[in-house]
Design a protein around this motif. Structure first.
Motif, PDB file in Angstrom:
ATOM      1  N   VAL A  17      51.732 114.621  42.093  1.00 30.55           N
ATOM      2  CA  VAL A  17      50.640 114.133  42.938  1.00 30.55           C
ATOM      3  C   VAL A  17      51.854 114.377  44.046  1.00 30.55           C
ATOM      4  O   VAL A  17      50.879 114.215  44.974  1.00 30.55           O
ATOM      5  CB  VAL A  17      50.952 112.464  41.909  1.00 30.55           C
ATOM      6  N   VAL A  18      53.381 114.754  44.174  1.00 34.35           N
ATOM      7  CA  VAL A  18      54.269 114.967  45.151  1.00 34.35           C
ATOM      8  C   VAL A  18      53.750 115.730  45.882  1.00 34.35           C
ATOM      9  O   VAL A  18      53.362 115.961  47.018  1.00 34.35           O
ATOM     10  CB  VAL A  18      55.759 114.593  44.387  1.00 34.35           C
ATOM     11  N   GLY A  19      53.627 117.024  44.905  1.00 33.90           N
ATOM     12  CA  GLY A  19      53.173 118.296  45.472  1.00 33.90           C
ATOM     13  C   GLY A  19      51.925 118.138  46.486  1.00 33.90           C
ATOM     14  O   GLY A  19      52.220 118.822  47.275  1.00 33.90           O
ATOM     15  N   VAL A  20      50.643 117.703  45.463  1.00 31.62           N
ATOM     16  CA  VAL A  20      49.715 117.343  46.283  1.00 31.62           C
ATOM     17  C   VAL A  20      49.626 116.969  47.316  1.00 31.62           C
ATOM     18  O   VAL A  20      49.240 116.811  48.490  1.00 31.62           O
ATOM     19  CB  VAL A  20      48.437 116.984  45.536  1.00 31.62           C
ATOM     20  N   GLY A  21      50.249 115.343  47.614  1.00 34.74           N
ATOM     21  CA  GLY A  21      51.078 114.415  49.176  1.00 34.74           C
ATOM     22  C   GLY A  21      51.797 115.691  49.283  1.00 34.74           C
ATOM     23  O   GLY A  21      51.607 115.201  50.431  1.00 34.74           O
ATOM     24  N   GLY A  22      52.061 116.358  49.504  1.00 29.99           N
ATOM     25  CA  GLY A  22      53.096 117.393  50.077  1.00 29.99           C
ATOM     26  C   GLY A  22      51.988 118.555  50.728  1.00 29.99           C
ATOM     27  O   GLY A  22      52.385 118.363  52.045  1.00 29.99           O
ATOM     28  N   PRO A  27      51.063 119.638  58.396  1.00 27.53           N
ATOM     29  CA  PRO A  27      50.510 119.910  59.148  1.00 27.53           C
ATOM     30  C   PRO A  27      49.152 120.848  58.982  1.00 27.53           C
ATOM     31  O   PRO A  27      49.671 121.809  58.201  1.00 27.53           O
ATOM     32  CB  PRO A  27      50.791 120.431  60.707  1.00 27.53           C
ATOM     33  N   ALA A  28      47.975 120.662  59.318  1.00 23.06           N
ATOM     34  CA  ALA A  28      46.979 122.215  58.891  1.00 23.06           C
ATOM     35  C   ALA A  28      46.754 123.311  58.693  1.00 23.06           C
ATOM     36  O   ALA A  28      46.649 124.124  58.711  1.00 23.06           O
ATOM     37  CB  ALA A  28      45.712 121.303  59.179  1.00 23.06           C
ATOM     38  N   ASP A  29      48.015 123.593  59.839  1.00 25.38           N
ATOM     39  CA  ASP A  29      48.099 124.970  60.895  1.00 25.38           C
ATOM     40  C   ASP A  29      49.565 125.434  59.901  1.00 25.38           C
ATOM     41  O   ASP A  29      49.705 126.246  59.678  1.00 25.38           O
ATOM     42  CB  ASP A  29      48.349 124.889  62.014  1.00 25.38           C
ATOM     43  N   GLN A  30      50.089 125.099  58.801  1.00 21.76           N
ATOM     44  CA  GLN A  30      50.920 125.496  57.783  1.00 21.76           C
ATOM     45  C   GLN A  30      50.467 126.095  56.521  1.00 21.76           C
ATOM     46  O   GLN A  30      51.439 125.099  55.709  1.00 21.76           O
ATOM     47  CB  GLN A  30      52.373 124.617  57.882  1.00 21.76           C
ATOM     48  N   GLY A  31      49.564 126.857  57.089  1.00 15.22           N
ATOM     49  CA  GLY A  31      48.432 127.163  55.577  1.00 15.22           C
ATOM     50  C   GLY A  31      50.285 127.509  54.450  1.00 15.22           C
ATOM     51  O   GLY A  31      49.642 127.015  53.185  1.00 15.22           O
ATOM     52  N   LEU A  32      50.721 128.793  54.658  1.00 14.09           N
ATOM     53  CA  LEU A  32      51.546 129.231  53.452  1.00 14.09           C
ATOM     54  C   LEU A  32      52.565 127.457  52.598  1.00 14.09           C
ATOM     55  O   LEU A  32      52.549 128.036  51.470  1.00 14.09           O
ATOM     56  CB  LEU A  32      52.306 129.581  53.718  1.00 14.09           C
ATOM     57  N   LEU A  33      52.968 126.857  53.226  1.00 13.69           N
ATOM     58  CA  LEU A  33      54.126 125.829  53.470  1.00 13.69           C
ATOM     59  C   LEU A  33      53.550 124.756  52.652  1.00 13.69           C
ATOM     60  O   LEU A  33      53.515 124.545  51.384  1.00 13.69           O
ATOM     61  CB  LEU A  33      54.759 124.525  54.291  1.00 13.69           C
ATOM     62  N   ARG A  34      51.786 124.339  53.170  1.00 14.47           N
ATOM     63  CA  ARG A  34      51.493 123.645  52.792  1.00 14.47           C
ATOM     64  C   ARG A  34      50.771 124.341  50.433  1.00 14.47           C
ATOM     65  O   ARG A  34      51.282 122.585  50.331  1.00 14.47           O
ATOM     66  CB  ARG A  34      49.716 122.742  53.159  1.00 14.47           C
ATOM     67  N   VAL A  35      50.291 125.210  50.820  1.00 10.80           N
ATOM     68  CA  VAL A  35      50.149 125.670  49.387  1.00 10.80           C
ATOM     69  C   VAL A  35      51.181 125.870  48.233  1.00 10.80           C
ATOM     70  O   VAL A  35      51.546 125.836  47.099  1.00 10.80           O
ATOM     71  CB  VAL A  35      48.995 127.140  49.497  1.00 10.80           C
ATOM     72  N   SER A  36      52.976 126.285  49.057  1.00 11.39           N
ATOM     73  CA  SER A  36      53.455 126.191  48.448  1.00 11.39           C
ATOM     74  C   SER A  36      54.274 124.825  47.958  1.00 11.39           C
ATOM     75  O   SER A  36      54.985 124.794  47.086  1.00 11.39           O
ATOM     76  CB  SER A  36      54.647 126.853  49.974  1.00 11.39           C
ATOM     77  N   ALA A  37      53.808 123.780  48.694  1.00 11.48           N
ATOM     78  CA  ALA A  37      53.981 122.364  47.968  1.00 11.48           C
ATOM     79  C   ALA A  37      53.600 122.055  46.746  1.00 11.48           C
ATOM     80  O   ALA A  37      53.867 121.749  45.716  1.00 11.48           O
ATOM     81  CB  ALA A  37      54.267 121.140  49.342  1.00 11.48           C
ATOM     82  N   VAL A  38      52.894 122.553  47.099  1.00 10.53           N
ATOM     83  CA  VAL A  38      51.906 122.169  45.177  1.00 10.53           C
ATOM     84  C   VAL A  38      52.072 122.812  44.755  1.00 10.53           C
ATOM     85  O   VAL A  38      52.171 122.524  43.266  1.00 10.53           O
ATOM     86  CB  VAL A  38      50.033 122.346  45.266  1.00 10.53           C
ATOM     87  N   VAL A  39      52.493 123.967  44.535  1.00 13.49           N
ATOM     88  CA  VAL A  39      52.675 125.333  43.884  1.00 13.49           C
ATOM     89  C   VAL A  39      54.197 125.118  43.040  1.00 13.49           C
ATOM     90  O   VAL A  39      54.830 124.253  42.243  1.00 13.49           O
ATOM     91  CB  VAL A  39      53.104 126.986  43.641  1.00 13.49           C
ATOM     92  N   VAL A  40      55.666 124.620  44.404  1.00 12.25           N
ATOM     93  CA  VAL A  40      57.124 124.048  43.696  1.00 12.25           C
ATOM     94  C   VAL A  40      56.158 122.347  42.797  1.00 12.25           C
ATOM     95  O   VAL A  40      57.100 122.788  42.053  1.00 12.25           O
ATOM     96  CB  VAL A  40      57.678 123.437  44.622  1.00 12.25           C
ATOM     97  N   GLY A  41      55.547 121.770  42.957  1.00 11.94           N
ATOM     98  CA  GLY A  41      54.936 120.991  42.471  1.00 11.94           C
ATOM     99  C   GLY A  41      54.277 120.541  40.993  1.00 11.94           C
ATOM    100  O   GLY A  41      55.038 120.365  39.810  1.00 11.94           O
ATOM    101  N   LEU A  42      53.957 121.740  40.832  1.00 15.04           N
ATOM    102  CA  LEU A  42      53.214 122.090  39.677  1.00 15.04           C
ATOM    103  C   LEU A  42      54.747 122.757  38.654  1.00 15.04           C
ATOM    104  O   LEU A  42      54.518 122.726  37.790  1.00 15.04           O
ATOM    105  CB  LEU A  42      52.328 123.281  39.358  1.00 15.04           C
ATOM    106  N   LEU A  43      55.155 124.135  39.215  1.00 15.54           N
ATOM    107  CA  LEU A  43      56.549 124.473  38.501  1.00 15.54           C
ATOM    108  C   LEU A  43      57.628 123.898  38.519  1.00 15.54           C
ATOM    109  O   LEU A  43      57.690 123.613  36.941  1.00 15.54           O
ATOM    110  CB  LEU A  43      56.842 125.085  39.830  1.00 15.54           C
ATOM    111  N   PHE A  44      57.831 122.669  38.775  1.00 12.37           N
ATOM    112  CA  PHE A  44      58.641 121.270  38.596  1.00 12.37           C
ATOM    113  C   PHE A  44      57.700 120.697  37.315  1.00 12.37           C
ATOM    114  O   PHE A  44      58.495 120.187  35.892  1.00 12.37           O
ATOM    115  CB  PHE A  44      59.543 120.825  39.600  1.00 12.37           C
TER     116      PHE A  44
END
Length: 117
Positions: A17-22, A27-44
């Motif tokens: 949930v924290v990863g998806v919230g991240g 911001p929408a123009d930070q696509g790589l960072l947004r996806v990274s938040a979800v991936v990091v949340g899933l990995l943890f």
């Protein structure tokens, strides 16, 4: 399931949930960072689940599934073509049968019973 395992599963869900919230808070123009938040949340979350009993059970199940999949004997090219031919033959025969039944029923109902020939 023990209470410690329940806490680990809850923590893993919270990390997702924290990863998806991240993802949605960045911001929408930070696509790589947004996806990274979800991936990091899933990995943890996966890391936390790895050390729980349900996670270990899942890993054992996955290993057993891979072992069973390795036991499968796949058909060779000749057998594959033969079975494909049989399937096409069966479909053709079934199509002819269904056409014959449909035509026969149409003849019985429309010509004999209703007389609309």
């Amino acid at each position: 399931m023990e209470s410690v395992d329940k806490l680990k599963v809850a923590a893993a869900l919270l990390l997702v949930v924290v990863g998806v919230g991240g993802y949605y808070s960045l911001p929408a123009d930070q696509g790589l960072l947004r996806v990274s938040a979800v991936v990091v949340g899933l990995l943890f979350a996966a890391l936390v689940l790895w050390f729980s009993r349900p996670g270990k059970d899942f890993v054992d199940y996955a290993r057993d599934s891979v072992k069973e999949a390795q036991k499968v004997v796949w058909p060779n090219k000749k057998e594959t073509w033969q079975m494909t031919g049989l399937v096409f033959l069966f479909v053709g025969v079934l199509a002819l049968f269904m056409w014959a039944v449909d035509s026969g029923l149409a003849w019985v109902f429309y010509d004999l019973i209703l007389g609309r020939g």
